[in-house]
Design a protein around this motif. Structure first.
Motif, PDB file in Angstrom:
ATOM      1  N   ILE A  71      65.217  21.665  64.934  1.00  0.00           N
ATOM      2  CA  ILE A  71      65.580  20.268  64.749  1.00  0.00           C
ATOM      3  C   ILE A  71      64.787  19.754  63.557  1.00  0.00           C
ATOM      4  O   ILE A  71      63.586  19.997  63.449  1.00  0.00           O
ATOM      5  CB  ILE A  71      65.243  19.429  66.003  1.00  0.00           C
ATOM      6  N   GLY A  72      65.439  19.062  62.659  1.00  0.00           N
ATOM      7  CA  GLY A  72      64.763  18.473  61.507  1.00  0.00           C
ATOM      8  C   GLY A  72      64.485  19.484  60.412  1.00  0.00           C
ATOM      9  O   GLY A  72      64.997  20.603  60.417  1.00  0.00           O
ATOM     10  N   THR A  73      63.638  19.078  59.485  1.00  0.00           N
ATOM     11  CA  THR A  73      63.336  19.930  58.338  1.00  0.00           C
ATOM     12  C   THR A  73      62.425  21.080  58.701  1.00  0.00           C
ATOM     13  O   THR A  73      62.405  22.095  58.032  1.00  0.00           O
ATOM     14  CB  THR A  73      62.682  19.129  57.203  1.00  0.00           C
ATOM     15  N   GLY A  74      61.621  20.936  59.737  1.00  0.00           N
ATOM     16  CA  GLY A  74      60.727  22.008  60.161  1.00  0.00           C
ATOM     17  C   GLY A  74      59.419  22.008  59.390  1.00  0.00           C
ATOM     18  O   GLY A  74      59.164  21.202  58.503  1.00  0.00           O
ATOM     19  N   MET A  75      58.589  22.956  59.780  1.00  0.00           N
ATOM     20  CA  MET A  75      57.256  23.118  59.200  1.00  0.00           C
ATOM     21  C   MET A  75      57.342  23.853  57.871  1.00  0.00           C
ATOM     22  O   MET A  75      58.319  24.531  57.583  1.00  0.00           O
ATOM     23  CB  MET A  75      56.383  23.925  60.159  1.00  0.00           C
ATOM     24  N   THR A  76      56.263  23.742  57.086  1.00  0.00           N
ATOM     25  CA  THR A  76      56.108  24.587  55.911  1.00  0.00           C
ATOM     26  C   THR A  76      54.827  25.383  56.096  1.00  0.00           C
ATOM     27  O   THR A  76      53.892  24.944  56.769  1.00  0.00           O
ATOM     28  CB  THR A  76      56.048  23.770  54.600  1.00  0.00           C
ATOM     29  N   GLU A  77      54.812  26.580  55.502  1.00  0.00           N
ATOM     30  CA  GLU A  77      53.671  27.491  55.654  1.00  0.00           C
ATOM     31  C   GLU A  77      53.299  28.056  54.299  1.00  0.00           C
ATOM     32  O   GLU A  77      54.162  28.421  53.510  1.00  0.00           O
ATOM     33  CB  GLU A  77      54.039  28.622  56.624  1.00  0.00           C
ATOM     34  N   SER A  78      52.004  28.110  54.021  1.00  0.00           N
ATOM     35  CA  SER A  78      51.498  28.716  52.799  1.00  0.00           C
ATOM     36  C   SER A  78      50.187  29.422  53.130  1.00  0.00           C
ATOM     37  O   SER A  78      49.223  28.774  53.563  1.00  0.00           O
ATOM     38  CB  SER A  78      51.272  27.657  51.722  1.00  0.00           C
ATOM     39  N   SER A  79      50.168  30.733  52.972  1.00  0.00           N
ATOM     40  CA  SER A  79      48.977  31.550  53.257  1.00  0.00           C
ATOM     41  C   SER A  79      48.416  31.286  54.657  1.00  0.00           C
ATOM     42  O   SER A  79      47.215  31.230  54.863  1.00  0.00           O
ATOM     43  CB  SER A  79      47.895  31.317  52.198  1.00  0.00           C
ATOM     44  N   GLY A  80      49.323  31.115  55.625  1.00  0.00           N
ATOM     45  CA  GLY A  80      48.914  30.935  57.008  1.00  0.00           C
ATOM     46  C   GLY A  80      48.533  29.521  57.387  1.00  0.00           C
ATOM     47  O   GLY A  80      48.173  29.262  58.524  1.00  0.00           O
ATOM     48  N   ILE A  81      48.622  28.594  56.454  1.00  0.00           N
ATOM     49  CA  ILE A  81      48.329  27.190  56.744  1.00  0.00           C
ATOM     50  C   ILE A  81      49.651  26.453  56.913  1.00  0.00           C
ATOM     51  O   ILE A  81      50.516  26.499  56.038  1.00  0.00           O
ATOM     52  CB  ILE A  81      47.461  26.561  55.643  1.00  0.00           C
ATOM     53  N   PHE A  82      49.785  25.777  58.062  1.00  0.00           N
ATOM     54  CA  PHE A  82      51.021  25.078  58.388  1.00  0.00           C
ATOM     55  C   PHE A  82      50.863  23.585  58.137  1.00  0.00           C
ATOM     56  O   PHE A  82      49.902  22.964  58.575  1.00  0.00           O
ATOM     57  CB  PHE A  82      51.397  25.330  59.851  1.00  0.00           C
ATOM     58  N   SER A  83      51.867  23.031  57.431  1.00  0.00           N
ATOM     59  CA  SER A  83      51.905  21.600  57.133  1.00  0.00           C
ATOM     60  C   SER A  83      53.043  20.962  57.911  1.00  0.00           C
ATOM     61  O   SER A  83      54.109  21.560  58.085  1.00  0.00           O
ATOM     62  CB  SER A  83      52.133  21.376  55.638  1.00  0.00           C
ATOM     63  N   PHE A  84      52.814  19.742  58.352  1.00  0.00           N
ATOM     64  CA  PHE A  84      53.779  19.014  59.170  1.00  0.00           C
ATOM     65  C   PHE A  84      54.697  18.182  58.283  1.00  0.00           C
ATOM     66  O   PHE A  84      54.257  17.609  57.289  1.00  0.00           O
ATOM     67  CB  PHE A  84      53.029  18.115  60.157  1.00  0.00           C
TER      68      PHE A  84
END
Length: 188
Positions: A71-84
């Motif tokens: 649902i929605g745009t979802g999370m983003t991930e970069s080098s194991g760090i997740f952004s909301f």
């Protein structure tokens, strides 16, 4: 020959039973009524190595299993760090499948760490599992994360192996063995 009249119901007389299901748009809901606007799931695709005290920084993918939905745009991930993707209160659920490959009875801990300043991470939840050589087990744990600023509040996973034993987190590209589920529950 009568004129058409508009009837206005008396204040407070319209009940839930009088409203046709699915006819009220979210934009018409009163302020403070929460709906789930984001749900997403990520997993690691390659088994980890025996790395104690290290972040899981690679081999992440968004789930793409049969019948997966988000649902929605979802999370983003970069080098194991997740952004909301937006502010709010999130339920973060972690699932970890562990294999002890060699050595005496051992334990592995998986830590969910969060930051509110995009720099200093603190453990907010963890799971632990143990076993003997050639055994597998699993741990699951969760946390509620208050995302007040999408630039600064982030999460990551970290592992800690006890006794230097050869343990690893198991992974897969076709199903979630070790992964994270994110659900935005409502406003912060």
């Amino acid at each position: 020959g009568k004129a058409v009249q508009t009837v206005t119901p008396a204040s407070g007389s319209v009940t839930n039973a009088m409203i046709v299901d699915g006819t009220i748009a979210e934009s018409k809901l009163a302020s403070g009524v929460n709906t789930i606007t984001m749900a997403d799931q990520w997993r690691i695709t390659v088994n980890t190595s025996n790395s104690s005290g290290e972040d899981i920084t690679s081999n992440w993918e968004r789930s793409d299993s049969t019948a997966y939905g988000k649902i929605g745009t979802g999370m983003t991930e970069s080098s194991g760090i997740f952004s909301f993707p937006e502010t709010g209160i999130y339920l973060v659920m972690v699932q970890a499948v562990v294999q002890v490959r060699t050595g005496a009875a051992s334990a592995i801990r998986v830590h969910l760490k969060a930051t509110t300043n995009n720099s200093t991470y603190t453990e907010v939840s963890s799971g632990e599992t143990s076993g003997d050589t050639n055994s597998s087990s699993s741990a699951s744990f969760n946390a509620l994360i208050d995302v007040t600023d999408t630039s600064n509040v982030k999460i990551k996973l970290n592992t800690d192996v006890n006794n230097g034993t050869d343990c690893r987190l198991l992974a897969d590209t076709d199903r979630t063995r070790t992964g994270i589920t994110f659900i935005r529950l409502g406003d912060t």
